[in-house]
Write a protein that holds these residues in place. Structure first.
Motif, short mmCIF file in Angstrom:
data_model
loop_
_atom_site.label_atom_id
_atom_site.label_comp_id
_atom_site.label_asym_id
_atom_site.label_seq_id
_atom_site.Cartn_x
_atom_site.Cartn_y
_atom_site.Cartn_z
N LYS A 1 5.88 56.44 26.80
CA LYS A 1 4.94 56.03 25.76
C LYS A 1 3.72 55.40 26.44
O LYS A 1 3.81 54.87 27.54
N ASP A 2 2.61 55.46 25.76
CA ASP A 2 1.40 54.80 26.25
C ASP A 2 1.69 53.32 26.43
O ASP A 2 2.24 52.67 25.55
N GLY A 3 1.39 52.79 27.60
CA GLY A 3 1.60 51.37 27.89
C GLY A 3 2.90 51.06 28.61
O GLY A 3 3.15 49.91 28.97
N ASP A 4 3.77 52.07 28.82
CA ASP A 4 4.99 51.84 29.59
C ASP A 4 4.63 51.34 30.99
O ASP A 4 3.64 51.78 31.58
N GLY B 1 -1.37 57.93 27.66
CA GLY B 1 -0.76 59.11 27.14
C GLY B 1 0.72 58.89 26.87
O GLY B 1 1.27 57.83 27.10
N LYS B 2 1.34 59.94 26.41
CA LYS B 2 2.77 59.89 26.13
C LYS B 2 3.34 61.28 26.30
O LYS B 2 2.61 62.26 26.37
N GLY B 3 4.66 61.34 26.38
CA GLY B 3 5.33 62.62 26.50
C GLY B 3 6.52 62.54 27.43
O GLY B 3 6.71 61.55 28.14
N LYS B 4 7.31 63.61 27.42
CA LYS B 4 8.49 63.65 28.29
C LYS B 4 8.10 64.30 29.61
O LYS B 4 7.56 65.40 29.64
N PHE B 5 8.35 63.58 30.69
CA PHE B 5 8.13 64.14 32.02
C PHE B 5 8.91 63.34 33.06
O PHE B 5 9.40 62.25 32.78
N ASP B 6 9.04 63.92 34.25
CA ASP B 6 9.73 63.28 35.36
C ASP B 6 8.72 62.50 36.20
O ASP B 6 7.67 63.05 36.56
N LEU B 7 9.07 61.28 36.51
CA LEU B 7 8.27 60.46 37.43
C LEU B 7 9.06 60.37 38.72
O LEU B 7 10.19 59.88 38.73
N LYS B 8 8.48 60.87 39.80
CA LYS B 8 9.14 60.85 41.11
C LYS B 8 8.63 59.66 41.90
O LYS B 8 7.43 59.49 42.07
N LEU B 9 9.56 58.85 42.41
CA LEU B 9 9.22 57.66 43.19
C LEU B 9 9.80 57.80 44.58
O LEU B 9 10.97 58.11 44.75
N ARG B 10 9.00 57.55 45.58
CA ARG B 10 9.45 57.60 46.97
C ARG B 10 10.26 56.34 47.26
O ARG B 10 9.81 55.23 47.00
N VAL B 11 11.45 56.53 47.82
CA VAL B 11 12.28 55.42 48.27
C VAL B 11 12.12 55.39 49.79
O VAL B 11 12.66 56.24 50.49
N PRO B 12 11.36 54.43 50.32
CA PRO B 12 11.12 54.41 51.77
C PRO B 12 12.41 54.29 52.57
O PRO B 12 13.38 53.67 52.12
N GLY B 13 12.41 54.85 53.76
CA GLY B 13 13.58 54.79 54.63
C GLY B 13 13.98 53.37 54.99
O GLY B 13 15.14 53.10 55.27
N TRP B 14 13.03 52.44 54.98
CA TRP B 14 13.33 51.06 55.33
C TRP B 14 13.91 50.27 54.15
O TRP B 14 14.37 49.14 54.34
N ALA B 15 13.90 50.82 52.95
CA ALA B 15 14.37 50.10 51.76
C ALA B 15 15.89 50.19 51.65
O ALA B 15 16.43 50.81 50.75
#
Length: 139
Positions: A45-48, A1-15
């Motif tokens: 975009k599709d394939g990102d 798929g494609k489109g504008k959206f927010d991707l939330k990624l967890r940053v672990p406390g140990w990182a």
């Protein structure tokens, strides 16, 4: 798929060493705070592809009521001291307060380490006697 959206990624406390994000092979300039979420806002975009790199490091997780009693971790991996016989007291370990990994020898690829002649390996690979709580002295 494609489109504008927010991707939330967890940053672990140990990182705490680094948190590198690459989108489609290009490193992004991001502000990653351990123990929080990082937001990637863009038109996808599709394939990102998103690639994350989080180098492991040693850290201690103390018990709540005794700050000198702690478990040793390498990144997210709990390390267990391999014991030959039952113990009647906590295993004592001294670490450099500035760099607890300075006195730890071993092979990060195999997740096998040595401190004062005692082997430490991941708890999930431990089947015999072991210690996961240590009496820690930071010098």
């Amino acid at each position: 798929g494609k489109g504008k959206f927010d991707l939330k990624l967890r940053v672990p406390g140990w990182a705490t060493k680094e948190f590198i994000v690459k989108i489609n092979g290009k490193e992004e300039s991001v502000e990653a705070t351990p123990g929080t979420y990082l937001t990637l806002s863009r038109k996808w975009k599709d394939g990102d592809t998103v690639e994350l790199t989080m180098p492991f490091g040693f850290h201690l997780d103390p018990v709540m009521d005794q700050q000198n009693i702690a478990s040793l971790f390498y990144g997210p991996v709990l390390l267990a001291a391999q014991e030959d016989e039952p113990r009647t007291e906590w295993r004592k370990v001294n670490f450099d307060a500035e760099d607890i990994g300075a006195s730890i020898k071993g092979n990060p690829e195999e997740l096998t380490f040595e401190i004062d002649g005692i082997t430490y390996k991941p708890f999930y690979e431990t089947y015999g006697r072991h210690s996961v709580y240590l009496d820690v002295d930071l010098e």
